[in-house]
Design a protein around this motif. Structure first.
Motif, PDB file in Angstrom:
ATOM      1  N   UNK A 263       0.733  -1.339  -0.011  1.00  0.00           N
ATOM      2  CA  UNK A 263       0.028   0.023  -0.084  1.00  0.00           C
ATOM      3  C   UNK A 263       0.717   1.131  -0.091  1.00  0.00           C
ATOM      4  N   UNK A 264       2.033   1.090   0.251  1.00  0.00           N
ATOM      5  CA  UNK A 264       3.179   2.289   0.441  1.00  0.00           C
ATOM      6  C   UNK A 264       4.063   2.349  -0.863  1.00  0.00           C
ATOM      7  N   UNK A 265       4.377   1.011  -1.293  1.00  0.00           N
ATOM      8  CA  UNK A 265       5.598   0.891  -2.145  1.00  0.00           C
ATOM      9  C   UNK A 265       4.973   1.038  -3.571  1.00  0.00           C
ATOM     10  N   UNK A 266       3.639   0.388  -3.810  1.00  0.00           N
ATOM     11  CA  UNK A 266       3.096   0.424  -5.436  1.00  0.00           C
ATOM     12  C   UNK A 266       1.713   0.476  -4.906  1.00  0.00           C
ATOM     13  N   UNK A 267       1.151   1.588  -4.460  1.00  0.00           N
ATOM     14  CA  UNK A 267      -0.091   1.922  -4.253  1.00  0.00           C
ATOM     15  C   UNK A 267      -1.122   1.679  -5.174  1.00  0.00           C
ATOM     16  N   UNK A 268      -0.769   1.744  -6.437  1.00  0.00           N
ATOM     17  CA  UNK A 268      -1.599   1.561  -7.583  1.00  0.00           C
ATOM     18  C   UNK A 268      -2.256   0.224  -7.540  1.00  0.00           C
ATOM     19  N   UNK A 269      -1.421  -0.647  -7.250  1.00  0.00           N
ATOM     20  CA  UNK A 269      -1.847  -2.085  -7.108  1.00  0.00           C
ATOM     21  C   UNK A 269      -3.175  -2.231  -6.265  1.00  0.00           C
ATOM     22  N   UNK A 270      -3.594  -1.253  -5.149  1.00  0.00           N
ATOM     23  CA  UNK A 270      -4.490  -1.472  -4.264  1.00  0.00           C
ATOM     24  C   UNK A 270      -5.430  -0.466  -4.113  1.00  0.00           C
ATOM     25  N   UNK A 271      -5.169   0.811  -4.799  1.00  0.00           N
ATOM     26  CA  UNK A 271      -6.176   1.864  -4.599  1.00  0.00           C
ATOM     27  C   UNK A 271      -5.994   2.955  -5.763  1.00  0.00           C
ATOM     28  N   UNK A 272      -6.972   3.826  -5.744  1.00  0.00           N
ATOM     29  CA  UNK A 272      -6.866   4.927  -6.947  1.00  0.00           C
ATOM     30  C   UNK A 272      -5.645   5.784  -6.054  1.00  0.00           C
ATOM     31  N   UNK A 273      -4.688   6.358  -7.052  1.00  0.00           N
ATOM     32  CA  UNK A 273      -3.848   7.414  -6.588  1.00  0.00           C
ATOM     33  C   UNK A 273      -3.977   8.716  -7.041  1.00  0.00           C
ATOM     34  N   UNK A 274      -3.251   9.538  -6.282  1.00  0.00           N
ATOM     35  CA  UNK A 274      -3.177  11.097  -6.884  1.00  0.00           C
ATOM     36  C   UNK A 274      -1.947  11.071  -7.582  1.00  0.00           C
ATOM     37  N   UNK A 275      -1.995  11.285  -8.863  1.00  0.00           N
ATOM     38  CA  UNK A 275      -1.078  11.039  -9.708  1.00  0.00           C
ATOM     39  C   UNK A 275      -0.119  12.382  -9.943  1.00  0.00           C
ATOM     40  N   UNK A 276       0.619  12.751  -9.071  1.00  0.00           N
ATOM     41  CA  UNK A 276       1.493  13.788  -9.184  1.00  0.00           C
ATOM     42  C   UNK A 276       2.698  13.036  -9.857  1.00  0.00           C
ATOM     43  N   UNK A 277       3.704  14.224 -10.232  1.00  0.00           N
ATOM     44  CA  UNK A 277       5.048  13.564 -10.909  1.00  0.00           C
ATOM     45  C   UNK A 277       5.793  12.612 -10.413  1.00  0.00           C
ATOM     46  N   UNK A 278       6.000  12.643  -8.964  1.00  0.00           N
ATOM     47  CA  UNK A 278       6.920  11.667  -8.217  1.00  0.00           C
ATOM     48  C   UNK A 278       6.216  10.459  -8.314  1.00  0.00           C
ATOM     49  N   UNK A 279       4.957  10.347  -8.030  1.00  0.00           N
ATOM     50  CA  UNK A 279       4.298   8.868  -8.115  1.00  0.00           C
ATOM     51  C   UNK A 279       4.104   8.285  -9.731  1.00  0.00           C
ATOM     52  N   UNK A 280       4.099   9.232 -10.501  1.00  0.00           N
ATOM     53  CA  UNK A 280       4.032   8.831 -12.114  1.00  0.00           C
ATOM     54  C   UNK A 280       5.202   8.479 -12.497  1.00  0.00           C
ATOM     55  N   UNK A 281       6.376   8.875 -11.810  1.00  0.00           N
ATOM     56  CA  UNK A 281       7.901   8.491 -12.087  1.00  0.00           C
ATOM     57  C   UNK A 281       8.110   7.075 -11.524  1.00  0.00           C
ATOM     58  N   UNK A 282       7.726   6.949 -10.468  1.00  0.00           N
ATOM     59  CA  UNK A 282       7.914   5.806  -9.524  1.00  0.00           C
ATOM     60  C   UNK A 282       7.130   4.546 -10.255  1.00  0.00           C
TER      61      UNK A 282
END
Length: 638
Positions: A263-282
């Motif tokens: 839920x912290x390392x790859x949160x897109x696998x478990x929930x909708x995310x707020x897709x800011x640039x750092x999250x998109x890059x990761x």
């Protein structure tokens, strides 16, 4: 709905997990739960039966319990304790014993009746241990069992000293310690060879009988084993996974220890995310690495099949996302770590102005500078920047005794060869030999030996910095007092450490600061040195030069930044890698077999080259240019 969202977010987690912002907050929460239990038992006229742990993890809890006792008047007279474990053999008066640990951190500061304290006996004849262990179990049972058991977790996944292979129904017994466990304890014993190979521990079955179990974990070093314990399959290879079978357990941790949970390392696998640039890059880098594809070859199908459909929908088309992240990575690469003068710096990690910068490299130990960023160090000097290096500690604990003797022997022989009076040197040599012959594990050296070992490392550091191109007046030895105080106290940082750092910073007025951000250092020195720098900068924040100063973190000796974290990547040619290697070789006392190698058996120069080569490969696999090696940096905004 909130409950459903939480269940979805934690669906990979097989037991209850509570995450706090930091270990101080978490420790206070645990301490309050303990005192609430004690008070509730007092009101009923009952005893509180506690299972206690040792090691670094519970220290904050014990500190808070002491505070509550002294400031809030909570009594511990109705408390009966059973400690999880003790090394074997171990004298209760030994500095490494858990008897001393518990007294120093808790028992000496509260009103507990010491007759109510139970700690496994490390002095027993081995033939008596079996009966002792049965008696230990019987005492717990006769008291009605443990009300609360607190635990830490070792990097093998051990709880107590229940190492891999332990049975889920095991009781209190004598065990053999895992090699990794002994390596982790080596600092306290002055080397792994001095760590006992065995211990007496409560069993997993004993722990399971507690009415409440709290396992605590702090910092990044525990993140990988926490993921296995919380999300992995139940296995004897990770004994903590047995706790998944308990209905009375809770894992409490800080954000760093929880960082590898899904839920912290790859949160897109478990929930909708707020897709800011750092999250998109990761996420994009994760997807490329998962599929083994360059970024520019990722497809919409790849996104949809790997939990990133929301990103594709909100920010797509995906090819535009790919190009955006590819360019972001491309812009981290620079051959000008001090900035390139007279050039457009809008897409560069460092500013162009001023053309020639004052830079200071803080090195916690006398070799971290060249090991972790030696190529960048040399390049900054070659490119004409005003570079200083500051060695924060002497590093005198990391010199072998026989190396120290060798230097004194050389000094004696040299003095005799030119007819100098050697009487005092002879006296020193005899006293050193006598001390070393009777030296106990982890015993502090005499002041003279500490000075000598510090001078050995100082000479090596000067040699390395000169090789990088520095003049002597740009080489600073801070000798922060915390380093020597830390050998006798657990709270070593003081005002003098901060003032020394403030004075040096304000004298140099740097445009750039490079500091060790490698907090995986097993001794903790890197983190302490970093905290001192941050506190110094906080106090200097109103100075004009601070407003134009950037702080870059480096790693390399112990750990490396993840690709998505990197904000400046300095490529090294084969020739620059060799120059860096030669600078590291100046630290002869750390070659071949350093005193404190940590988990990694490789020499420091080999680690450094392998890690910088891996960083370069990670960029290459993502579709960027292929370099021999790369040193990575992250900017810390203060």
């Amino acid at each position: 709905m909130a409950r459903l969202n939480l269940l979805e977010e934690t669906r990979f987690e097989k037991l209850p997990v509570t995450v706090y912002a930091n270990q101080d907050i978490a420790s206070k929460k645990v301490a309050r739960r303990i005192t609430d239990l004690i008070v509730s038992k007092q009101l009923k006229g009952e005893n509180a039966i506690l299972g206690l742990a040792t090691g670094v993890t519970p220290i904050g809890v014990y500190r808070e319990l002491v505070r509550i006792h002294k400031e809030e008047g909570i009594s511990f007279k109705n408390v009966i304790t059973f400690n999880l474990d003790e090394y074997f053999p171990m004298k209760p008066t030994s500095p490494q014993s858990y008897v001393i640990f518990m007294k120093e951190n808790l028992f000496n500061h509260i009103d507990i009746n010491m007759d109510n304290v139970h700690i496994p006996d490390g002095t027993l004849p081995i033939e008596e241990i079996h009966d002792f262990c049965l008696s230990y179990e019987r005492k717990i049972t006769e008291l009605g069992g443990l009300d609360l058991q607190i635990l830490g977790i070792g990097r093998t996944g051990h709880i107590g000293f229940n190492e891999p292979g332990s049975a889920p129904n095991s009781g209190t017994r004598l065990v053999t310690l895992d090699d990794l466990t002994r390596r982790d304890a080596s600092r306290d014993f002055g080397g792994k060879e001095n760590v006992p190979t065995k211990a007496i521990t409560m069993g997993i079955g004993t722990i399971f009988k507690a009415r409440e179990i709290i396992l605590m974990a702090w910092n990044q070093k525990k993140a990988s084993i926490i993921k296995k314990a919380v999300e992995g399959e139940i296995s004897a290879e990770v004994p903590a996974t047995y706790l998944q079978l308990s209905e009375n357990v809770e894992f409490i941790m800080d954000q760093d220890a929880a960082s590898e949970l899904t839920r912290f390392n790859t949160p897109w696998l478990v929930k909708d995310c707020t897709w800011d640039v750092p999250m998109i890059k990761k996420a994009v880098i994760w997807l490329a690495n998962t599929l083994g594809k360059p970024i520019l070859k990722l497809t919409e199908e790849d996104y949809n099949n790997h939990g990133m459909a929301q990103l594709a929908t909100e920010k797509g088309p995906v090819y535009n996302i790919n190009i955006h992240i590819f360019n972001k990575l491309q812009h981290t690469i620079t051959g000008w770590p001090g900035g390139k003068g007279n050039a457009d710096d809008t897409q560069r990690p460092e500013r162009a102005v001023p053309d020639k910068k004052r830079s200071i490299i803080f090195s916690p130990h006398p070799d971290d500078d060249v090991i972790s960023m030696g190529g960048t160090f040399i390049r900054l000097v070659d490119q004409g920047h005003d570079v200083h290096v500051a060695y924060q500690t002497s590093g005198n604990t990391a010199v072998w005794d026989d190396d120290a003797l060798r230097f004194v022997e050389f000094a004696r022989d040299f003095s005799k060869s030119i007819d100098l009076d050697t009487n005092k040197l002879d006296e020193l040599y005899v006293s050193m030999r006598k001390f070393m012959e009777n030296k106990q594990p982890n015993q502090a050296d005499t002041a003279e030996i500490q000075t000598l070992k510090g001078l050995i490392r100082k000479g090596e550091a000067i040699s390395g910095a000169r090789f990088a191109g520095l003049k002597d007046d740009h080489i600073h030895f801070m000798a922060l007092p915390f380093y020597d105080r830390g050998k006798t106290t657990r709270k070593p940082v003081a005002e003098d450490d901060i003032l020394i750092t403030m004075d040096l910073l304000d004298k140099i007025k740097p445009h750039q600061i490079f500091a060790a951000g490698d907090f995986a250092d097993p001794h903790g020195t890197h983190k302490v040195c970093f905290d001192i720098i941050i506190q110094a900068l906080e106090r200097l924040k109103d100075k004009e030069w601070v407003k134009d100063c950037w702080l870059w973190l480096y790693r390399g000796a112990w750990h490396e930044f993840e690709t998505h974290e990197i904000q400046m990547a300095v490529p090294l040619s084969p020739q620059e890698v060799e120059r860096k290697r030669l600078a590291i070789f100046k630290h002869q006392s750390q070659k071949d077999r350093p005193v404190f190698p940590g988990d990694d058996a490789r020499e420091f120069w080999v680690r450094a080259e392998d890690r910088t080569r891996e960083t370069a490969k990670s960029y290459d696999k993502l579709g960027l240019a292929e370099y021999e090696a790369m040193e990575a940096f992250v900017r810390w905004k203060f």
